[in-house]
Design an enzyme around this catalytic site. Structure first.
Site, short mmCIF file in Angstrom:
data_model
loop_
_atom_site.label_atom_id
_atom_site.label_comp_id
_atom_site.label_asym_id
_atom_site.label_seq_id
_atom_site.Cartn_x
_atom_site.Cartn_y
_atom_site.Cartn_z
N GLU A 1 -27.95 11.44 26.69
CA GLU A 1 -29.12 10.57 26.51
C GLU A 1 -28.84 9.71 25.29
OE1 GLU A 1 -33.29 10.77 24.46
OE2 GLU A 1 -33.06 12.42 25.89
N CYS B 1 -37.22 8.99 21.20
CA CYS B 1 -36.41 8.20 22.14
C CYS B 1 -37.28 7.40 23.09
CB CYS B 1 -35.48 9.11 22.94
SG CYS B 1 -36.22 10.66 23.44
#
Length: 512
Positions: free
Chosen positions: A252, A290
């Site tokens: 990620e 995020c």
């Protein structure tokens, strides 16, 4: 054994290899131990593996106070946030224990033999999922617990039956060590091989990079889980791909999480309230989630102007919170300087700087949607793009890179908004792993339906998720058994179904 983090407990679990001077020998020891542990660990029954995951959660909770205190001190995150992370960490471990106990992740399929079928007989074919092997997990800087030592990647890999070697993040070595100690004590309590779990910690940046490269290129590692920067993730992907035996890297990496406000939503809702919600999501955690909304599409016109005035006032009223590390704060400063100096970008508002490494939030406006405007700035920096007609949004969104999330605010009673949302949804499905409506992207529910992933560069592999029970599938693969004698069949595919699994037999879902 290498030098340990300071003020460590005197009890040193046998499955920890940790230190500020970790080197290639420690990596080899950890991966070797994981390989030795794999046959026994992968053979655990669903009940045994579930009990282990629950024992890990129990051990973390037993040392909750020390773990939380270390995480607060090292990450500069508030106590409430860290308390929530402890709960999320143990909660996802227990969720995976429940999944393993039910055996859903095994996806058992049985096609019984059809010896009389014409023109050709059908063999007896049975399928289940098996674990890949030892997995390397890289701790994240922004979630010292929930995405780190015993976070989602570790929990899902252990649930799949894979031993795990964690490279702890240097931003929170003490917290990482204490969690690793808890996991290791659970390994011992459950009588599992020591190599079921190992923890590595490197010192300075260059040493840490080398340890990470050594770990990913070790031939005994069969998959990688990573949460962090795009350069870091891409380096691991390249290293894994260059191996004689390439392996999957689930990284990620970056996302600006676009939010679209449609005209009806702006007309029907309180603009100041909507703007306040946006800024709250933008600055949450000093913008170090995020999923902070880094890009906002806003209608042109008086209603949009009113929203922007309220958003600018809200940003001006914020005070910067400490960022996770000095390096992250410096990167944020560089990113915002580049953003502010980009032709066509107009600064709308700037908050107040806090103490050391606590930079001010930024809000800017532009009409040009191109780099560096579309580059992720990790921190509380928001970019607003004005549009005149919802039809302009499709080509704008199609130009974006892959994202973790995309959000649409609409008035569900406005036909124009509903039609626009229907038009945008197919575009957003191809751009993001999670599409939200009338909400804000910060906050990722740990559950069975959640997707925390997305097309590149949000992640290196968009076919799965790093949050939720589906994450277990990253670390396993299917195996079919054709005409195997009943005496050698694994329990999951035996006719008597000793584990009581839900299975698909001859195409029909069959309850235990």
């Amino acid at each position: 054994m290498t030098e340990q983090p300071t003020e460590q407990p005197t009890e040193q679990p046998r499955s920890i290899v940790a230190g500020v001077e970790t080197d290639g020998a420690d990596v080899a020891a950890a991966t070797g131990a994981a390989t030795a542990a794999f046959p026994a660990y992968r053979s655990t029954t669903p009940v045994e593996r579930a009990a282990f995951l629950e024992a890990v959660a129990d051990a973390i909770e037993a040392d909750r106070d020390a773990i939380a205190a270390a995480a607060v001190a090292e990450s500069h995150l508030p106590e409430g946030r860290i308390a929530g992370e402890v709960g999320r960490t143990t909660g996802q471990l227990r969720m995976f224990a429940d999944v393993v106990r039910r055996g859903d992740h095994l996806h058992v399929r049985i096609d019984p033999a059809l010896p009389d079928r014409q023109p050709l007989a059908r063999a007896d074919i049975r399928q289940r999922q098996v674990p890949l092997g030892p997995v390397a997990v890289f701790g994240a800087s922004n979630f010292p617990l929930a995405f780190s030592t015993a976070g989602g990647d570790t929990a899902s890999a252990l649930a799949a039956g894979c031993p795990v070697v964690v490279k702890g993040h240097p931003a929170h070595p003490r917290a990482g060590y204490l969690v690793a100690r808890a996991v290791s004590l659970a390994v011992e309590k459950q009588g599992l091989p020591a190599g079921t779990f190992s923890f590595l910690l490197a010192g300075d940046k260059q040493d840490g990079i080398q340890v990470g490269q050594d770990l990913v290129t070790d031939p005994r590692i069969k998959a990688v889980g990573f949460t962090g920067s795009r350069p870091g993730g891409l380096a691991l992907v390249a290293a894994a791909a260059a191996r004689p035996e390439p392996i999957p890297v689930y990284a990620e990496m970056s996302s600006i999480n676009p939010v679209v406000v449609l005209p009806g939503a702006l007309a029907s809702r309180d603009r100041a309230e909507l703007a306040g919600e946006y800024v709250a999501s933008l600055v949450l955690g000093a913008g170090q989630f995020c999923t902070n909304p880094g890009l906002l599409f806003l209608p042109a016109g008086p209603a949009g102007d009113e929203f922007l005035r309220a958003a600018a006032a809200a940003v001006t009223g914020t005070t910067g919170a400490p960022m996770l590390t000095a390096g992250i704060a410096e990167a944020y400063a560089r990113g915002t300087r580049t953003l502010r100096s980009t032709p066509g970008v107009r600064v709308l508002a700037e908050g107040r700087a806090g103490g050391e490494h606590s930079p001010a939030a930024q809000l800017v406006e532009t009409e040009e949607l191109a780099a560096p405007v579309t580059d992720e700035v990790f921190g509380a920096a928001g970019v607003v793009v004005r549009y005149r007609d919802a039809r302009e949004l499709v080509p704008q969104l199609e130009r974006l890179e892959g994202q973790l999330t995309a959000t649409v605010h609409l008035d569900v009673d406005a036909a124009a908004d509903t039609e626009a949302a229907r038009t945008l949804l197919p575009v957003l499905e191809l751009k993001a792993g999670r599409v939200l409506f009338n909400g804000w992207p910060t906050g990722v529910e740990v559950g069975h339906a959640m997707v925390h992933g997305g097309p590149f560069p949000a992640t290196s592999d968009p076919r799965s998720t790093s949050v939720g029970s589906l994450a277990i599938e990253r670390f396993q693969r299917p195996v079919a058994y054709q005409d195997a004698p009943a005496s050698v069949l694994p329990e999951a595919v035996r006719d008597d179904n000793p584990w009581g699994l839900l299975r698909r037999i001859d195409g029909e879902v069959t309850l235990p």
